[in-house]
Motif scaffolding. Sequence first.
Motif, PDB file in Angstrom:
ATOM      1  N   GLY A  45      38.255  92.688 -22.717  1.00  0.00           N
ATOM      2  CA  GLY A  45      39.103  93.167 -21.955  1.00  0.00           C
ATOM      3  C   GLY A  45      38.659  94.170 -21.066  1.00  0.00           C
ATOM      4  O   GLY A  45      37.471  94.886 -21.089  1.00  0.00           O
ATOM      5  N   GLY A  46      39.461  94.828 -19.846  1.00  0.00           N
ATOM      6  CA  GLY A  46      39.068  95.880 -19.191  1.00  0.00           C
ATOM      7  C   GLY A  46      40.143  96.601 -18.374  1.00  0.00           C
ATOM      8  O   GLY A  46      41.263  96.206 -18.150  1.00  0.00           O
ATOM      9  N   THR A  47      39.792  97.811 -17.976  1.00  0.00           N
ATOM     10  CA  THR A  47      41.011  98.882 -17.473  1.00  0.00           C
ATOM     11  C   THR A  47      39.962  99.338 -16.109  1.00  0.00           C
ATOM     12  O   THR A  47      38.874  99.530 -16.170  1.00  0.00           O
ATOM     13  N   LEU A  48      40.898  99.478 -15.116  1.00  0.00           N
ATOM     14  CA  LEU A  48      40.577 100.574 -14.074  1.00  0.00           C
ATOM     15  C   LEU A  48      41.446 101.614 -13.906  1.00  0.00           C
ATOM     16  O   LEU A  48      42.900 101.468 -13.969  1.00  0.00           O
ATOM     17  N   ARG A  49      41.065 102.804 -14.003  1.00  0.00           N
ATOM     18  CA  ARG A  49      41.728 104.159 -14.136  1.00  0.00           C
ATOM     19  C   ARG A  49      41.341 105.139 -12.952  1.00  0.00           C
ATOM     20  O   ARG A  49      40.305 105.188 -12.839  1.00  0.00           O
ATOM     21  N   LEU A  50      42.125 105.687 -12.447  1.00  0.00           N
ATOM     22  CA  LEU A  50      41.895 106.697 -11.441  1.00  0.00           C
ATOM     23  C   LEU A  50      42.100 107.782 -11.619  1.00  0.00           C
ATOM     24  O   LEU A  50      43.206 108.167 -12.413  1.00  0.00           O
ATOM     25  N   VAL A  51      41.700 108.988 -11.465  1.00  0.00           N
ATOM     26  CA  VAL A  51      41.709 110.365 -11.839  1.00  0.00           C
ATOM     27  C   VAL A  51      43.212 110.960 -10.925  1.00  0.00           C
ATOM     28  O   VAL A  51      42.939 110.914  -9.785  1.00  0.00           O
ATOM     29  N   ASP A  52      44.070 111.628 -11.835  1.00  0.00           N
ATOM     30  CA  ASP A  52      45.169 112.194 -11.137  1.00  0.00           C
ATOM     31  C   ASP A  52      44.402 113.926 -10.808  1.00  0.00           C
ATOM     32  O   ASP A  52      44.106 114.318 -11.763  1.00  0.00           O
ATOM     33  N   GLU A  53      44.310 113.974  -9.574  1.00  0.00           N
ATOM     34  CA  GLU A  53      43.779 115.392  -9.287  1.00  0.00           C
ATOM     35  C   GLU A  53      44.567 116.609 -10.026  1.00  0.00           C
ATOM     36  O   GLU A  53      43.894 117.655 -10.324  1.00  0.00           O
ATOM     37  N   GLN A  54      45.592 116.546  -9.842  1.00  0.00           N
ATOM     38  CA  GLN A  54      46.728 117.518 -10.292  1.00  0.00           C
ATOM     39  C   GLN A  54      46.488 117.498 -12.052  1.00  0.00           C
ATOM     40  O   GLN A  54      46.559 118.726 -12.555  1.00  0.00           O
ATOM     41  N   THR A  55      46.770 116.659 -12.554  1.00  0.00           N
ATOM     42  CA  THR A  55      47.037 116.736 -14.047  1.00  0.00           C
ATOM     43  C   THR A  55      45.434 116.358 -14.609  1.00  0.00           C
ATOM     44  O   THR A  55      45.587 116.653 -16.016  1.00  0.00           O
ATOM     45  N   HIS A  56      44.603 115.892 -14.126  1.00  0.00           N
ATOM     46  CA  HIS A  56      43.260 115.463 -14.869  1.00  0.00           C
ATOM     47  C   HIS A  56      43.427 114.286 -15.800  1.00  0.00           C
ATOM     48  O   HIS A  56      42.606 114.203 -16.594  1.00  0.00           O
ATOM     49  N   GLN A  57      44.413 113.494 -15.416  1.00  0.00           N
ATOM     50  CA  GLN A  57      44.510 112.476 -16.369  1.00  0.00           C
ATOM     51  C   GLN A  57      44.142 111.248 -15.693  1.00  0.00           C
ATOM     52  O   GLN A  57      44.046 111.114 -14.499  1.00  0.00           O
ATOM     53  N   LEU A  58      43.682 110.292 -16.653  1.00  0.00           N
ATOM     54  CA  LEU A  58      43.189 108.927 -16.209  1.00  0.00           C
ATOM     55  C   LEU A  58      44.360 107.866 -15.762  1.00  0.00           C
ATOM     56  O   LEU A  58      44.694 107.366 -17.020  1.00  0.00           O
ATOM     57  N   GLU A  59      44.955 107.674 -14.758  1.00  0.00           N
ATOM     58  CA  GLU A  59      45.996 106.821 -14.528  1.00  0.00           C
ATOM     59  C   GLU A  59      45.733 105.196 -14.305  1.00  0.00           C
ATOM     60  O   GLU A  59      44.859 105.017 -13.602  1.00  0.00           O
ATOM     61  N   GLN A  60      46.192 104.502 -15.200  1.00  0.00           N
ATOM     62  CA  GLN A  60      45.827 103.005 -15.269  1.00  0.00           C
ATOM     63  C   GLN A  60      46.289 102.539 -13.811  1.00  0.00           C
ATOM     64  O   GLN A  60      47.666 102.511 -13.720  1.00  0.00           O
ATOM     65  N   VAL A  61      45.528 101.601 -13.164  1.00  0.00           N
ATOM     66  CA  VAL A  61      46.263 100.940 -12.064  1.00  0.00           C
ATOM     67  C   VAL A  61      45.832  99.419 -12.452  1.00  0.00           C
ATOM     68  O   VAL A  61      46.526  98.510 -11.544  1.00  0.00           O
ATOM     69  N   ALA A  62      45.181  99.144 -13.138  1.00  0.00           N
ATOM     70  CA  ALA A  62      44.503  97.564 -13.402  1.00  0.00           C
ATOM     71  C   ALA A  62      44.308  97.235 -14.914  1.00  0.00           C
ATOM     72  O   ALA A  62      43.420  98.297 -15.328  1.00  0.00           O
ATOM     73  N   ALA A  63      44.551  96.242 -15.254  1.00  0.00           N
ATOM     74  CA  ALA A  63      44.055  96.107 -16.854  1.00  0.00           C
ATOM     75  C   ALA A  63      43.784  94.521 -17.065  1.00  0.00           C
ATOM     76  O   ALA A  63      44.722  93.818 -16.210  1.00  0.00           O
ATOM     77  N   CYS A  64      43.092  94.085 -17.846  1.00  0.00           N
ATOM     78  CA  CYS A  64      43.051  92.649 -18.153  1.00  0.00           C
ATOM     79  C   CYS A  64      42.699  92.476 -19.676  1.00  0.00           C
ATOM     80  O   CYS A  64      41.794  93.156 -20.164  1.00  0.00           O
ATOM     81  N   GLY A  65      43.413  91.572 -20.289  1.00  0.00           N
ATOM     82  CA  GLY A  65      42.907  90.923 -21.652  1.00  0.00           C
ATOM     83  C   GLY A  65      43.109  92.015 -22.849  1.00  0.00           C
ATOM     84  O   GLY A  65      42.793  91.753 -23.777  1.00  0.00           O
ATOM     85  N   LEU A  66      44.174  92.905 -22.797  1.00  0.00           N
ATOM     86  CA  LEU A  66      44.137  93.802 -23.698  1.00  0.00           C
ATOM     87  C   LEU A  66      45.945  93.971 -23.933  1.00  0.00           C
ATOM     88  O   LEU A  66      46.790  93.674 -23.012  1.00  0.00           O
ATOM     89  N   SER A  67      46.257  94.369 -25.151  1.00  0.00           N
ATOM     90  CA  SER A  67      47.607  94.274 -25.379  1.00  0.00           C
ATOM     91  C   SER A  67      48.472  95.100 -24.879  1.00  0.00           C
ATOM     92  O   SER A  67      47.977  96.403 -24.414  1.00  0.00           O
ATOM     93  N   GLU A  68      49.718  95.090 -24.617  1.00  0.00           N
ATOM     94  CA  GLU A  68      50.685  96.074 -24.190  1.00  0.00           C
ATOM     95  C   GLU A  68      50.591  97.318 -25.034  1.00  0.00           C
ATOM     96  O   GLU A  68      50.516  98.363 -24.696  1.00  0.00           O
ATOM     97  N   ALA A  69      50.513  97.104 -26.342  1.00  0.00           N
ATOM     98  CA  ALA A  69      50.328  98.159 -27.424  1.00  0.00           C
ATOM     99  C   ALA A  69      49.241  98.984 -26.891  1.00  0.00           C
ATOM    100  O   ALA A  69      49.500 100.278 -27.059  1.00  0.00           O
ATOM    101  N   TYR A  70      48.148  98.471 -26.859  1.00  0.00           N
ATOM    102  CA  TYR A  70      46.962  99.231 -26.539  1.00  0.00           C
ATOM    103  C   TYR A  70      47.126  99.967 -25.189  1.00  0.00           C
ATOM    104  O   TYR A  70      46.619 101.137 -25.047  1.00  0.00           O
ATOM    105  N   LEU A  71      47.508  98.933 -24.135  1.00  0.00           N
ATOM    106  CA  LEU A  71      47.628  99.895 -23.083  1.00  0.00           C
ATOM    107  C   LEU A  71      48.588 100.916 -22.708  1.00  0.00           C
ATOM    108  O   LEU A  71      48.260 101.950 -21.891  1.00  0.00           O
ATOM    109  N   ASN A  72      49.593 101.206 -23.694  1.00  0.00           N
ATOM    110  CA  ASN A  72      50.533 101.982 -23.762  1.00  0.00           C
ATOM    111  C   ASN A  72      50.283 103.005 -24.921  1.00  0.00           C
ATOM    112  O   ASN A  72      51.456 103.781 -25.069  1.00  0.00           O
ATOM    113  N   LYS A  73      49.110 103.198 -25.219  1.00  0.00           N
ATOM    114  CA  LYS A  73      48.754 104.007 -26.527  1.00  0.00           C
ATOM    115  C   LYS A  73      49.073 105.622 -26.212  1.00  0.00           C
ATOM    116  O   LYS A  73      49.506 106.285 -26.901  1.00  0.00           O
TER     117      LYS A  73
END
Length: 135
Positions: A45-73
Amino acid sequence: MQKSQTISHFKLFYEAAQTILSSASLQSILDTLVQRCVAALGVKGGTLRLVDEQTHQLEQVAACGLSEAYLNKGVLSSDRSVPQVLSGEVVCIQNAFDDPRVQYRDELKAEGINSLLSLPLEASGAVIGVLRVYS
């Protein structure tokens, strides 16, 4: 690389380019990018995450092949989750279970992932996010 594999990679690249050029939806473009990378590399699987400049968190914007449980960890911190990528480095981690740069090692193990490749996404000379593939 075998000729059939080369042809397959070019076909995936062509299909991704066609989707990007014909799509009016940014989300469709991002989803296609991740799907095609996963298919081309033959990974789980894979993910694409963008940096939120204010929180410095990596915000998920796209994903493929991974479970919902993993994506929402949980939240991925750009300062803790393979931070070298945000300085422009490509990082390959072959044993993620034991690597301190990986934030959610138990969740990786539960998902059946032990290796990851993280690539910086750049725009106008700055790293704006991370494309990560898992196997």
